[in-house]
Design an enzyme around this catalytic site. Structure first.
Site, PDB file in Angstrom:
ATOM      1  CG  ASP A 412      47.373  42.402  41.524  1.00 16.74           C
ATOM      2  OD1 ASP A 412      46.222  42.310  41.352  1.00 16.74           O
ATOM      3  OD2 ASP A 412      48.391  41.841  40.928  1.00 16.74           O
ATOM      4  N   GLY A 454      39.734  45.599  35.728  1.00 15.21           N
ATOM      5  CA  GLY A 454      38.583  46.422  35.237  1.00 15.21           C
ATOM      6  C   GLY A 454      37.349  45.721  35.924  1.00 15.21           C
ATOM      7  CG  ASP A 475      47.932  39.654  33.844  1.00 15.82           C
ATOM      8  OD1 ASP A 475      47.146  40.660  34.479  1.00 15.82           O
ATOM      9  OD2 ASP A 475      48.984  39.153  34.581  1.00 15.82           O
TER      10      ASP A 475
HETATM   11  C1  GAL Z   1      48.303  40.160  38.154  1.00 13.91           C
HETATM   12  C2  GAL Z   1      48.673  41.455  37.616  1.00 13.91           C
HETATM   13  C3  GAL Z   1      50.114  41.437  36.765  1.00 13.91           C
HETATM   14  C4  GAL Z   1      51.183  41.136  37.967  1.00 13.91           C
HETATM   15  C5  GAL Z   1      50.987  39.836  38.635  1.00 13.91           C
HETATM   16  C6  GAL Z   1      51.777  39.654  39.768  1.00 13.91           C
HETATM   17  O1  GAL Z   1      47.095  40.133  38.996  1.00 13.91           O
HETATM   18  O2  GAL Z   1      47.742  41.625  36.696  1.00 13.91           O
HETATM   19  O3  GAL Z   1      50.133  42.586  36.367  1.00 13.91           O
HETATM   20  O4  GAL Z   1      51.035  42.097  38.881  1.00 13.91           O
HETATM   21  O5  GAL Z   1      49.532  39.848  39.167  1.00 13.91           O
HETATM   22  O6  GAL Z   1      51.261  38.415  40.418  1.00 13.91           O
END
Ligand code: GAL
Length: 679
Positions: A412, A454, A475
């Site tokens: 991430d 994306g 999200d």
């Molecule tokens: C976001 C991600 C989420 C989750 C979150 C955790 O960037 O899109 O799905 O993983 O971080 O902090």
């Protein structure tokens, strides 16, 4: 009196005269009620709490520089439902975006809906725009709905006012606002039978020499015995659990035949094992901790979910990954002893936080249940929640993940912004190229899930950097606008999906969600949840359940255990559905299946009315007889020559699969009553 043509005229005249008189009387004695008197708490709002005679932020109502004493301040997307029972006469209001938004760019559309028909629309309105006046005739209307909708794909700063808003009505009538009724869940998926039915993917990829871990899954009474013919050298099947383990050194495609037998019968299915460079040949199916627990995740919750995956029977439908999201690492400098402390040991190895006291013990526990297990980290110095990331420790961390026994990595972006530079296309790709190269070298198959929302059109390069799936959006949340917005926006990405490479519109929001520790039932209606699962299956998206499995209710379980629907997601051809037709809110999506059939979703995105959607074979460039099956009900519905019409509920779906059949066979099937005549 017998009514004939002549005295009918007299009757009509008399009725007309009487109603004209009473109409005049009513006109003069109409009562007026302001909608703020009906209770602002009844007006739902997409953010904050609706206010009587104030803006959503609690300031005087003000639109385009004009202040109003009365009204309701709310926020898109929101709705107020008012029962009139035919006693209303007129609705009046001034509508607009509240000035408190300033230049932040809120916009919205106001709709007045009378008995499910839109009778007035403001069109898109933006901040600082002058208020628009609404006057709507309510004669005969039973139910009035005042709706505010986001206008540009998100509801940021959409502070919407119904100002100076009132209804006139006949005296003595009860005019009241009600909470929009919550539709009741209804179950379509039939319960699995007691005879064996083999489920899950029909194809599985593994890299040469890496540990092989696959559990053959089937529904039906236990005990069940599994056999397999044609297994390549190096692999063995445990006949009781269906687990295949070992390793294969020689590349190639191996065709095997699986048999599952119990006291009620026997099932057989072909299963292909592909030993080569590509893994994840069908979209991953499993669970992820984020949408329910977020940072409240811990070892016990993960174990409980894994165990429930087995106890609830979900494992028998092909659900296999248990993925831990953010917050399992340490957060340096945090006072909380559960998460604080040095993030790495003196050799630079990651130290999980105190909520994960034995990472290897945890992965062993999950593997022993016949499941796989996933982890999460950021390429940056920290994750989104500011726990430690892999920055400058990428190889060491990947080796550690493999040693712990992880089978899946969500990588991430988040904290990487601190070190990424300008976010040029090269900057965006750099960390993903690096980890992609590393994962190919570790001696374990680890599904590589790119999460960077994306950016930089990741679907065009995600596969080149070794990604098995890549998030295509921000999200998801458990609202119609979020889920449908994301899901239907995938329409142009079909060409980038193929076996081993999947567009990922984010995780499922069915069951209890809440981003930890407090959970609530998904705010999606039952029909919206059918749409969610159907669309994600048609899109060949990863399916990651976001609710605690041990708290599954019957309805959610039914959504997640429809093998014919899941088979659409797991089809070995790996095509993503395309949007075939869009007619206002009516959409037809179709996905080619390996056996020459098509899976079709008929979606109704209308907010108020069910719609009849006409599917014509010519829309799919087809022109012969088709056997049509309703996948949610798992029922054949007939043989059709030109197409089929279906009534689709508000925000709902009808999901079909159609198989071509020769005309003579179609006629014969009808004749012997094997298939019903089309309705
Ligand atoms: C976001 C991600 C989420 C989750 C979150 C955790 O960037 O899109 O799905 O993983 O971080 O902090």
């Amino acid at each position: 009196m017998r009514i004939n043509k002549k005295n009918l005229l007299i009757v009509m005249f008399l009725v007309g005269a009487v109603s004209a008189t009473s109409f005049c009387e009513v006109q003069t004695s109409l009562k007026k009620v302001y909608i703020d008197e009906l209770g602002a708490s009844k007006a739902t709002s997409g953010w904050g709490t609706s206010q009587a005679n104030k803006s959503i932020d609690g300031y005087p109502l003000r639109i385009g520089g004009r202040e109003f004493d009365r009204g309701i301040g709310t926020h898109a997307n929101g709705r107020m439902v008012i029962e009139l029972n035919g006693a209303g006469k007129e609705f009046h209001a001034f509508v607009g975006i509240d000035d408190e938004v300033g230049d932040l760019g809120g916009d919205a559309e106001f709709l007045v809906v009378a008995d499910s028909k839109i009778v007035w629309s403001s069109g898109r309105m933006e901040g600082r725009q002058e208020a628009k006046e609404v006057n709507v005739d309510l004669t005969g209307v039973k139910q009035l709905q005042l709706v505010v909708k986001q206008a540009d794909g998100d509801n940021y700063h959409d502070h919407t006012d119904w100002a100076d808003a009132w209804i006139t009505h006949v005296p003595g009538a009860t005019i009241k606002a009600i909470m929009p009724p919550k539709p009741k869940p209804y179950i379509l998926t039939p319960r699995p039978g007691s005879a064996p039915r083999i489920t899950g993917p029909k194809i599985f990829g593994v890299r040469p020499g890496n540990p092989f871990l696959f559990t053959v899954t089937a529904t039906g009474d236990r005990p069940m015995n599994f056999e397999i013919k044609g297994l390549p050298q190096g692999l063995k099947l445990d006949s009781k659990s269906g687990r295949i383990t070992g390793k294969v050194d020689s590349r190639g495609e191996y065709k095997t035949t699986i048999t599952a037998t119990n006291s009620k019968g026997k099932a057989e299915r072909e299963f292909r094992i592909v030993v080569g460079d590509t893994i994840c040949l069908t979209p991953p199916m499993g669970w992820n901790s984020w949408n329910c627990w977020a940072c409240a995740v811990d070892d016990e919750k993960v174990r409980t979910t894994a165990k429930a995956m087995v106890d609830s029977g979900l494992i028998n439908h092909g659900w296999s990954y248990i993925n831990i999201d953010d917050c399992w690492m340490r957060k340096e400098g945090d006072d909380d002893p559960a998460i604080g402390g040095p993030a790495r040991d003196s050799e630079g190895n990651l130290i999980p936080n105190a909520k994960f006291p034995d990472m290897k013990g945890l992965t062993d526990y999950i593997h022993d249940l016949g499941l796989k297990v996933g982890t999460y980290i950021s390429p940056g110095p920290t994750t989104c929640q500011r726990y430690v990331g892999s920055w400058e420790h990428e190889l060491q961390d990947a080796i550690q993940f493999a040693q712990w026994g992880f089978d899946y990595l969500k990588y991430d972006w988040c904290g990487y912004s601190k070190v990424s530079g300008n976010k040029t296309q090269q900057d965006l790709q750099r960390p993903y190229i690096l980890m992609g190269q590393i994962l190919k070298k570790v001696d374990r198959d680890i599904v590589y899930s790119l999460c960077q929302y994306g950016w930089g059109e990741v679907w065009k390069w995600g596969a080149d950097v070794g990604g098995n799936c890549w998030r295509t959006t921000g999200d998801i949340r458990d609202t119609w606008d979020s889920m449908a917005g994301i899901g239907f926006r995938q329409a142009d990405l079909y060409q980038y999906a193929s076996p081993g490479h999947w567009n990922d519109p984010d995780m499922l929001v069915v069951g209890k969600v809440g981003w930890g520790p407090n959970l609530h039932d998904s705010r999606l209606t039952p029909d919206e949840q059918y749409t969610h699962i159907s669309l994600w299956c048609l899109l060949s998206s990863p399916l990651l359940i976001g609710c605690p499995i041990e708290q599954l209710d019957e309805f959610t379980l039914s959504l997640l255990t429809n093998d014919e629907v899941l088979q659409v997601n797991q089809d070995p051809l790996g095509k993503q559905a395309r949007r075939i037709k869009k007619d206002g809110p009516k959409e037809i999506w179709a996905k080619e299946m390996e056996d020459g059939s098509m899976a079709v979703g008929l979606f109704n995105r209308d907010d108020f009315d069910s719609r009849t959607i006409e599917l014509r074979w010519s829309d799919l460039k087809l022109n012969q007889f088709y056997r049509v099956r309703d996948l949610w009900r798992q029922k054949d519905i007939g043989v059709y020559e030109d197409g089929i019409d279906a009534i689709v509920p508000v925000h709902g779906v009808v999901m079909l699969r159609i198989w071509p059949i020769p005309k003579t066979a179609a006629m014969q099937m009808r004749k012997i009553g094997k298939l019903p005549e089309p309705k």
